[in-house]
Design a protein around this motif. Structure first.
Motif, short mmCIF file in Angstrom:
data_model
loop_
_atom_site.label_atom_id
_atom_site.label_comp_id
_atom_site.label_asym_id
_atom_site.label_seq_id
_atom_site.Cartn_x
_atom_site.Cartn_y
_atom_site.Cartn_z
N VAL A 259 0.86 -1.19 0.00
CA VAL A 259 0.00 0.00 0.00
C VAL A 259 0.89 1.23 0.00
N CYS A 260 0.55 2.19 -0.85
CA CYS A 260 1.24 3.48 -0.89
C CYS A 260 0.23 4.56 -0.53
N LEU A 261 0.55 5.37 0.47
CA LEU A 261 -0.32 6.47 0.90
C LEU A 261 0.33 7.79 0.49
N ARG A 262 -0.33 8.51 -0.41
CA ARG A 262 0.16 9.81 -0.88
C ARG A 262 -0.43 10.88 0.04
N SER A 263 0.40 11.57 0.80
CA SER A 263 -0.14 12.53 1.76
C SER A 263 -0.05 13.97 1.26
N SER A 264 -0.88 14.77 1.87
CA SER A 264 -0.86 16.21 1.67
C SER A 264 -0.20 16.80 2.91
N ILE A 265 -0.50 18.05 3.24
CA ILE A 265 0.05 18.67 4.44
C ILE A 265 -0.62 18.04 5.66
N ILE A 266 0.20 17.53 6.57
CA ILE A 266 -0.29 16.88 7.79
C ILE A 266 -0.21 17.91 8.91
N LEU A 267 -1.35 18.15 9.58
CA LEU A 267 -1.44 19.17 10.62
C LEU A 267 -1.85 18.56 11.96
N GLY A 268 -1.44 19.21 13.04
CA GLY A 268 -1.84 18.76 14.36
C GLY A 268 -1.18 19.57 15.45
N PRO A 269 -1.29 19.08 16.68
CA PRO A 269 -0.68 19.79 17.81
C PRO A 269 0.83 19.70 17.75
N LEU A 270 1.48 20.50 18.59
CA LEU A 270 2.94 20.43 18.69
C LEU A 270 3.38 19.05 19.15
N ALA A 271 4.45 18.57 18.58
CA ALA A 271 5.05 17.33 19.05
C ALA A 271 5.71 17.61 20.40
N PRO A 272 5.83 16.62 21.27
CA PRO A 272 6.43 16.85 22.59
C PRO A 272 7.85 17.41 22.50
N PHE A 273 8.55 17.14 21.42
CA PHE A 273 9.93 17.59 21.28
C PHE A 273 10.04 18.82 20.38
N GLY A 274 8.91 19.36 19.94
CA GLY A 274 8.92 20.47 18.98
C GLY A 274 9.10 21.82 19.63
N PHE B 32 -12.50 11.79 7.01
CA PHE B 32 -11.40 12.54 7.61
C PHE B 32 -11.87 13.95 7.98
N ARG B 33 -11.26 14.52 9.00
CA ARG B 33 -11.68 15.83 9.49
C ARG B 33 -11.21 16.95 8.57
N GLY B 34 -11.97 18.03 8.58
CA GLY B 34 -11.64 19.22 7.81
C GLY B 34 -10.78 20.18 8.61
N LEU B 35 -10.51 21.33 8.01
CA LEU B 35 -9.59 22.31 8.60
C LEU B 35 -10.03 22.80 9.97
N GLU B 36 -11.28 23.19 10.12
CA GLU B 36 -11.74 23.78 11.39
C GLU B 36 -11.52 22.84 12.58
N PRO B 37 -11.97 21.59 12.52
CA PRO B 37 -11.71 20.70 13.68
C PRO B 37 -10.23 20.37 13.87
N ILE B 38 -9.45 20.37 12.79
CA ILE B 38 -8.01 20.14 12.92
C ILE B 38 -7.37 21.27 13.72
N VAL B 39 -7.73 22.51 13.36
CA VAL B 39 -7.17 23.68 14.04
C VAL B 39 -7.62 23.70 15.50
N LYS B 40 -8.89 23.43 15.74
CA LYS B 40 -9.41 23.39 17.11
C LYS B 40 -8.62 22.39 17.96
N ALA B 41 -8.39 21.20 17.44
CA ALA B 41 -7.67 20.16 18.17
C ALA B 41 -6.20 20.54 18.39
N ALA B 42 -5.62 21.26 17.45
CA ALA B 42 -4.21 21.64 17.56
C ALA B 42 -3.95 22.61 18.71
N PHE B 43 -4.98 23.36 19.10
CA PHE B 43 -4.77 24.39 20.12
C PHE B 43 -5.55 24.11 21.41
N GLN B 44 -5.95 22.88 21.62
CA GLN B 44 -6.63 22.53 22.88
C GLN B 44 -5.63 22.26 23.97
#
Length: 156
Positions: free
Chosen positions: A8-23, A144-156
């Motif tokens: 299986v090959c998964l072609r990704s786009s921009i992956i967004l989320g919260p800060l990584a613990p080491f970021g 898959f989730r859209g931009l608004e819930p992705i952004v909300k989760a990234a800053f919780q």
């Protein structure tokens, strides 16, 4: 050849989320947008992507490592899936979503620009590399989730 597992090959786009613990504070594009609070910054409106949440990516990967999923696939199959979110968005759209979620003023600070009209010295890529991920959503069985819930989760 003796191969017993599908490929299986998964072609990704921009992956967004919260800060990584080491970021650091700029380790994701969303957090870079947040760091621009109060500063004039130009963002492209014509560079279109289909962003996906990092936890959606993790769940997709877990789905493909599940024994039941693997058993149900043709062992000689070579599958390619687009792995992007449901919305076509620009970098400007992403920054506006961060400003809205984090309640900061962005009028006259986030400046829209068209990459196609400017002088760009980076690596060349097509302006619109959005992708249709409905085949993958159908295979895994969820949306898959859209931009608004992705952004909300990234800053919780």
């Amino acid at each position: 050849s003796g191969r017993t597992k599908p490929t299986v090959c998964l072609r990704s786009s921009i992956i967004l989320g919260p800060l990584a613990p080491f970021g650091n504070a700029h380790s994701t594009f969303l957090h870079f947008c947040l760091s621009r609070n109060g500063q004039e910054t130009t963002f492209y409106t014509d560079e279109i992507r289909t962003v996906i949440a990092v936890d959606d990516v993790v769940n997709i990967l877990l789905h493909f490592t599940n024994d039941d999923t693997v058993r149900g696939m043709d062992t000689k199959a070579h599958k390619v899936y687009n792995m992007g979110g449901p919305e076509r968005v620009s970098r400007y759209d992403m920054c506006l979503a961060v400003a809205q979620e984090c309640n900061f003023e962005h009028e006259n600070l986030f400046l829209p620009a068209e990459k196609a009209k400017g002088i760009f010295k980076g690596t060349s890529s097509p302006l619109d590399i959005s992708m249709d991920s409905s085949k993958l959503e159908g295979f895994v069985g969820w949306k898959f989730r859209g931009l608004e819930p992705i952004v909300k989760a990234a800053f919780q």
